[in-house]
Scaffold this motif. Sequence first.
Motif, PDB file in Angstrom:
ATOM      1  N   UNK A  30       0.821  -1.215   0.000  1.00  0.00           N
ATOM      2  CA  UNK A  30       0.000   0.000   0.000  1.00  0.00           C
ATOM      3  C   UNK A  30       0.851   1.260   0.000  1.00  0.00           C
ATOM      4  N   UNK A  31       1.916   1.257   0.793  1.00  0.00           N
ATOM      5  CA  UNK A  31       2.779   2.435   0.860  1.00  0.00           C
ATOM      6  C   UNK A  31       3.528   2.635  -0.452  1.00  0.00           C
ATOM      7  N   UNK A  32       4.041   1.547  -1.033  1.00  0.00           N
ATOM      8  CA  UNK A  32       4.735   1.672  -2.322  1.00  0.00           C
ATOM      9  C   UNK A  32       3.782   2.132  -3.420  1.00  0.00           C
ATOM     10  N   UNK A  37       1.776   6.769  -6.918  1.00  0.00           N
ATOM     11  CA  UNK A  37       0.706   7.698  -7.289  1.00  0.00           C
ATOM     12  C   UNK A  37       1.118   9.130  -6.950  1.00  0.00           C
ATOM     13  N   UNK A  38       1.655   9.326  -5.751  1.00  0.00           N
ATOM     14  CA  UNK A  38       2.065  10.669  -5.322  1.00  0.00           C
ATOM     15  C   UNK A  38       3.196  11.196  -6.202  1.00  0.00           C
ATOM     16  N   UNK A  51      11.880  17.537  -4.749  1.00  0.00           N
ATOM     17  CA  UNK A  51      11.309  16.684  -3.709  1.00  0.00           C
ATOM     18  C   UNK A  51       9.784  16.788  -3.731  1.00  0.00           C
ATOM     19  N   UNK A  52       9.135  15.695  -3.361  1.00  0.00           N
ATOM     20  CA  UNK A  52       7.678  15.719  -3.259  1.00  0.00           C
ATOM     21  C   UNK A  52       7.274  16.656  -2.126  1.00  0.00           C
ATOM     22  N   UNK A  53       6.164  17.321  -2.312  1.00  0.00           N
ATOM     23  CA  UNK A  53       5.702  18.262  -1.294  1.00  0.00           C
ATOM     24  C   UNK A  53       4.729  17.570  -0.339  1.00  0.00           C
ATOM     25  N   UNK A  59      -2.916  15.685  -0.477  1.00  0.00           N
ATOM     26  CA  UNK A  59      -3.912  15.457  -1.520  1.00  0.00           C
ATOM     27  C   UNK A  59      -4.214  13.974  -1.670  1.00  0.00           C
ATOM     28  N   UNK A  60      -3.164  13.154  -1.626  1.00  0.00           N
ATOM     29  CA  UNK A  60      -3.362  11.704  -1.734  1.00  0.00           C
ATOM     30  C   UNK A  60      -4.183  11.192  -0.551  1.00  0.00           C
TER      31      UNK A  60
END
Length: 91
Positions: A30-32, A37-38, A51-53, A59-60
């Motif tokens: 689930x985390x992967x 998706x993110x 880097x991802x915010x 939002x996810x």
Amino acid sequence: MEKAREVYQKLGQPLPDYYLPPEYSYTAYSILSAYYVIARSRQYEQCIPMALSLGAVNDYCGQYESPVPRWIFNDCIFALDNLFLVEASKK
């Protein structure tokens, strides 16, 4: 791993657990999946991945349920992202 299996068979001992593949983990999957998706919302500047915010993670989480407490989820997503950014910087 095949070499280790041969050695333990010759010794007449069972293969230790750390040589066996891990069992399926719903939480890890689930985390992967969430990370992939993110990561689709990743921003790039001059072809360099940023880097991802936290906003992308928020939002996810607004759309999907987290399999673990939120702070653990965030830590996992950002740890995966750090691994991605390190590999991207090597290229």
